[in-house]
Scaffold this motif. Sequence first.
Motif, PDB file in Angstrom:
ATOM      1  N   GLY A  22     -27.317 -15.580 -44.008  1.00  0.00           N
ATOM      2  CA  GLY A  22     -27.884 -16.943 -44.114  1.00  0.00           C
ATOM      3  C   GLY A  22     -28.400 -17.420 -42.766  1.00  0.00           C
ATOM      4  O   GLY A  22     -29.464 -18.049 -42.675  1.00  0.00           O
ATOM      5  N   LEU A  23     -27.580 -17.108 -41.734  1.00  0.00           N
ATOM      6  CA  LEU A  23     -27.995 -17.507 -40.391  1.00  0.00           C
ATOM      7  C   LEU A  23     -29.284 -16.784 -39.998  1.00  0.00           C
ATOM      8  O   LEU A  23     -30.209 -17.395 -39.442  1.00  0.00           O
ATOM      9  CB  LEU A  23     -26.865 -17.207 -39.399  1.00  0.00           C
ATOM     10  N   LEU A  24     -29.367 -15.495 -40.307  1.00  0.00           N
ATOM     11  CA  LEU A  24     -30.586 -14.735 -39.996  1.00  0.00           C
ATOM     12  C   LEU A  24     -31.774 -15.276 -40.791  1.00  0.00           C
ATOM     13  O   LEU A  24     -32.884 -15.398 -40.246  1.00  0.00           O
ATOM     14  CB  LEU A  24     -30.388 -13.249 -40.293  1.00  0.00           C
ATOM     15  N   LEU A  25     -31.554 -15.583 -42.068  1.00  0.00           N
ATOM     16  CA  LEU A  25     -32.627 -16.151 -42.869  1.00  0.00           C
ATOM     17  C   LEU A  25     -33.051 -17.515 -42.320  1.00  0.00           C
ATOM     18  O   LEU A  25     -34.242 -17.832 -42.242  1.00  0.00           O
ATOM     19  CB  LEU A  25     -32.197 -16.289 -44.328  1.00  0.00           C
ATOM     20  N   PHE A  26     -32.057 -18.307 -41.950  1.00  0.00           N
ATOM     21  CA  PHE A  26     -32.360 -19.626 -41.370  1.00  0.00           C
ATOM     22  C   PHE A  26     -33.204 -19.468 -40.103  1.00  0.00           C
ATOM     23  O   PHE A  26     -34.221 -20.136 -39.933  1.00  0.00           O
ATOM     24  CB  PHE A  26     -31.052 -20.388 -41.080  1.00  0.00           C
ATOM     25  N   PHE A  27     -32.708 -18.553 -39.209  1.00  0.00           N
ATOM     26  CA  PHE A  27     -33.484 -18.343 -37.961  1.00  0.00           C
ATOM     27  C   PHE A  27     -34.861 -17.758 -38.263  1.00  0.00           C
ATOM     28  O   PHE A  27     -35.842 -18.083 -37.602  1.00  0.00           O
ATOM     29  CB  PHE A  27     -32.726 -17.426 -37.002  1.00  0.00           C
ATOM     30  N   GLY A  28     -34.975 -16.917 -39.269  1.00  0.00           N
ATOM     31  CA  GLY A  28     -36.277 -16.350 -39.650  1.00  0.00           C
ATOM     32  C   GLY A  28     -37.216 -17.427 -40.148  1.00  0.00           C
ATOM     33  O   GLY A  28     -38.405 -17.462 -39.782  1.00  0.00           O
ATOM     34  N   TRP A  32     -40.477 -18.613 -38.356  1.00  0.00           N
ATOM     35  CA  TRP A  32     -41.758 -18.558 -39.028  1.00  0.00           C
ATOM     36  C   TRP A  32     -42.447 -19.929 -39.004  1.00  0.00           C
ATOM     37  O   TRP A  32     -43.632 -20.049 -38.699  1.00  0.00           O
ATOM     38  CB  TRP A  32     -41.514 -18.066 -40.462  1.00  0.00           C
ATOM     39  N   LYS A  33     -41.725 -20.998 -39.302  1.00  0.00           N
ATOM     40  CA  LYS A  33     -42.276 -22.359 -39.276  1.00  0.00           C
ATOM     41  C   LYS A  33     -42.626 -22.769 -37.843  1.00  0.00           C
ATOM     42  O   LYS A  33     -43.686 -23.360 -37.608  1.00  0.00           O
ATOM     43  CB  LYS A  33     -41.277 -23.363 -39.873  1.00  0.00           C
ATOM     44  N   ALA A  34     -41.716 -22.484 -36.915  1.00  0.00           N
ATOM     45  CA  ALA A  34     -41.957 -22.860 -35.520  1.00  0.00           C
ATOM     46  C   ALA A  34     -43.176 -22.106 -34.990  1.00  0.00           C
ATOM     47  O   ALA A  34     -43.991 -22.680 -34.237  1.00  0.00           O
ATOM     48  CB  ALA A  34     -40.725 -22.568 -34.676  1.00  0.00           C
ATOM     49  N   ARG A  35     -43.274 -20.836 -35.373  1.00  0.00           N
ATOM     50  CA  ARG A  35     -44.421 -20.048 -34.894  1.00  0.00           C
ATOM     51  C   ARG A  35     -45.713 -20.643 -35.430  1.00  0.00           C
ATOM     52  O   ARG A  35     -46.689 -20.785 -34.695  1.00  0.00           O
ATOM     53  CB  ARG A  35     -44.275 -18.594 -35.356  1.00  0.00           C
ATOM     54  N   LYS A  36     -45.754 -21.024 -36.702  1.00  0.00           N
ATOM     55  CA  LYS A  36     -46.943 -21.641 -37.268  1.00  0.00           C
ATOM     56  C   LYS A  36     -47.228 -22.987 -36.592  1.00  0.00           C
ATOM     57  O   LYS A  36     -48.369 -23.303 -36.276  1.00  0.00           O
ATOM     58  CB  LYS A  36     -46.781 -21.855 -38.778  1.00  0.00           C
ATOM     59  N   MET A  37     -46.156 -23.750 -36.368  1.00  0.00           N
ATOM     60  CA  MET A  37     -46.315 -25.051 -35.747  1.00  0.00           C
ATOM     61  C   MET A  37     -46.780 -24.889 -34.287  1.00  0.00           C
ATOM     62  O   MET A  37     -47.709 -25.559 -33.837  1.00  0.00           O
ATOM     63  CB  MET A  37     -44.993 -25.836 -35.804  1.00  0.00           C
ATOM     64  N   ALA A  39     -48.267 -22.219 -33.066  1.00  0.00           N
ATOM     65  CA  ALA A  39     -49.615 -21.649 -33.103  1.00  0.00           C
ATOM     66  C   ALA A  39     -50.633 -22.746 -33.422  1.00  0.00           C
ATOM     67  O   ALA A  39     -51.733 -22.778 -32.838  1.00  0.00           O
ATOM     68  CB  ALA A  39     -49.697 -20.527 -34.125  1.00  0.00           C
ATOM     69  N   GLY A  40     -50.293 -23.660 -34.335  1.00  0.00           N
ATOM     70  CA  GLY A  40     -51.182 -24.783 -34.665  1.00  0.00           C
ATOM     71  C   GLY A  40     -51.392 -25.694 -33.458  1.00  0.00           C
ATOM     72  O   GLY A  40     -52.508 -26.141 -33.184  1.00  0.00           O
ATOM     73  N   MET A  41     -50.302 -25.970 -32.745  1.00  0.00           N
ATOM     74  CA  MET A  41     -50.424 -26.813 -31.550  1.00  0.00           C
ATOM     75  C   MET A  41     -51.259 -26.108 -30.486  1.00  0.00           C
ATOM     76  O   MET A  41     -52.114 -26.721 -29.841  1.00  0.00           O
ATOM     77  CB  MET A  41     -49.029 -27.165 -31.003  1.00  0.00           C
ATOM     78  N   ILE A  42     -51.011 -24.798 -30.344  1.00  0.00           N
ATOM     79  CA  ILE A  42     -51.776 -24.037 -29.344  1.00  0.00           C
ATOM     80  C   ILE A  42     -53.252 -23.977 -29.751  1.00  0.00           C
ATOM     81  O   ILE A  42     -54.142 -24.157 -28.920  1.00  0.00           O
ATOM     82  CB  ILE A  42     -51.171 -22.630 -29.155  1.00  0.00           C
ATOM     83  N   ASP A  43     -53.492 -23.749 -31.074  1.00  0.00           N
ATOM     84  CA  ASP A  43     -54.877 -23.739 -31.545  1.00  0.00           C
ATOM     85  C   ASP A  43     -55.536 -25.108 -31.348  1.00  0.00           C
ATOM     86  O   ASP A  43     -56.707 -25.193 -30.942  1.00  0.00           O
ATOM     87  CB  ASP A  43     -54.940 -23.323 -33.020  1.00  0.00           C
ATOM     88  N   GLY A  44     -54.800 -26.163 -31.639  1.00  0.00           N
ATOM     89  CA  GLY A  44     -55.326 -27.526 -31.427  1.00  0.00           C
ATOM     90  C   GLY A  44     -55.634 -27.768 -29.961  1.00  0.00           C
ATOM     91  O   GLY A  44     -56.673 -28.349 -29.607  1.00  0.00           O
ATOM     92  N   LYS A  45     -54.713 -27.332 -29.138  1.00  0.00           N
ATOM     93  CA  LYS A  45     -54.930 -27.493 -27.692  1.00  0.00           C
ATOM     94  C   LYS A  45     -56.120 -26.653 -27.254  1.00  0.00           C
ATOM     95  O   LYS A  45     -56.918 -27.092 -26.423  1.00  0.00           O
ATOM     96  CB  LYS A  45     -53.652 -27.067 -26.946  1.00  0.00           C
ATOM     97  N   ALA A  46     -56.238 -25.431 -27.822  1.00  0.00           N
ATOM     98  CA  ALA A  46     -57.370 -24.568 -27.483  1.00  0.00           C
ATOM     99  C   ALA A  46     -58.684 -25.228 -27.919  1.00  0.00           C
ATOM    100  O   ALA A  46     -59.676 -25.189 -27.182  1.00  0.00           O
ATOM    101  CB  ALA A  46     -57.211 -23.197 -28.133  1.00  0.00           C
ATOM    102  N   VAL A  47     -58.687 -25.835 -29.121  1.00  0.00           N
ATOM    103  CA  VAL A  47     -59.892 -26.529 -29.591  1.00  0.00           C
ATOM    104  C   VAL A  47     -60.219 -27.701 -28.669  1.00  0.00           C
ATOM    105  O   VAL A  47     -61.380 -27.932 -28.296  1.00  0.00           O
ATOM    106  CB  VAL A  47     -59.710 -26.990 -31.059  1.00  0.00           C
ATOM    107  N   GLU A  48     -59.198 -28.443 -28.278  1.00  0.00           N
ATOM    108  CA  GLU A  48     -59.392 -29.584 -27.365  1.00  0.00           C
ATOM    109  C   GLU A  48     -59.920 -29.109 -26.009  1.00  0.00           C
ATOM    110  O   GLU A  48     -60.858 -29.694 -25.451  1.00  0.00           O
ATOM    111  CB  GLU A  48     -58.067 -30.329 -27.187  1.00  0.00           C
ATOM    112  N   ILE A  49     -59.331 -28.029 -25.512  1.00  0.00           N
ATOM    113  CA  ILE A  49     -59.786 -27.481 -24.225  1.00  0.00           C
ATOM    114  C   ILE A  49     -61.217 -26.984 -24.344  1.00  0.00           C
ATOM    115  O   ILE A  49     -62.043 -27.216 -23.458  1.00  0.00           O
ATOM    116  CB  ILE A  49     -58.832 -26.362 -23.750  1.00  0.00           C
TER     117      ILE A  49
END
Length: 170
Positions: A22-28, A32-37, A39-49
Motif C-alpha cells: 500500500g505504501l509503495l502504491l501510495f508513493f507510486g 505519478w501525480k507529482a510528476r505530472k504536476m 511537469a505541468g508547472m515546468i511546462d508552464g514555466k517553459a511556455v512563460e519563459i
Amino acid sequence: MPAFFEAHFWDLSNPEFWVGVGLLLFFGVVWWKARKMIAGMIDGKAVEIQANLDEATRLRAEAEAMLADIRAQREDAERQAAEMLKAAEADAARLAEEAKAKLEEQIVRRAALAERKIASAEAQAAAEVKAAAAELASQLAEQVLAARTAVAKTDASVDEAIKGLAARLQ
C-alpha cells in the motif's frame, strides 16, 4: 536488520506486506501525480519563459529598427549640416568678393570725386587770384590814371570813365 529481508514478510497473509504494498502504491500514485504536476508547472514555466524570450526578441528587433532609423536620421542630419555649411561657406566667399568689388568701386568713385573737388578748388582759387589781381590792377590803374589826370586836370567825363572802368573790370 529490516523486516523485509525475512521470509515470513513476503507471505501474502502478512499485514506488514500489505502495508508495504500500500505504501509503495501510495508513493507510486503520489510520484505519478507529482510528476505530472511538476511537469505541468515546468511546462508552464517553459511556455512563460518562451513567451518572455519571444517578447524580448520582438523588443530587440524593434530596438534595432529604431536604432537603424535613428542612425539614418543622424546621417541625414549630418549630411544636411555639411551641405548647409558648404552653402554658407560659398555664400560667405561670394559676399566677400562682392564686398571687395564694391569697396574697390567706392574707392575709385571717392578718388574721382576727390580729384574733381581738388580741380574745382584749384579753379576757384585761380579765379579768385585772377579776380584779386584784376581788382588790384584796376585799382592801380585807377590810381595811376587819377594821378596823371590830376596833374593834367582833365574834364569830368574822363573821371567818370575811369571810375566805370574799375566797375567793368571786376
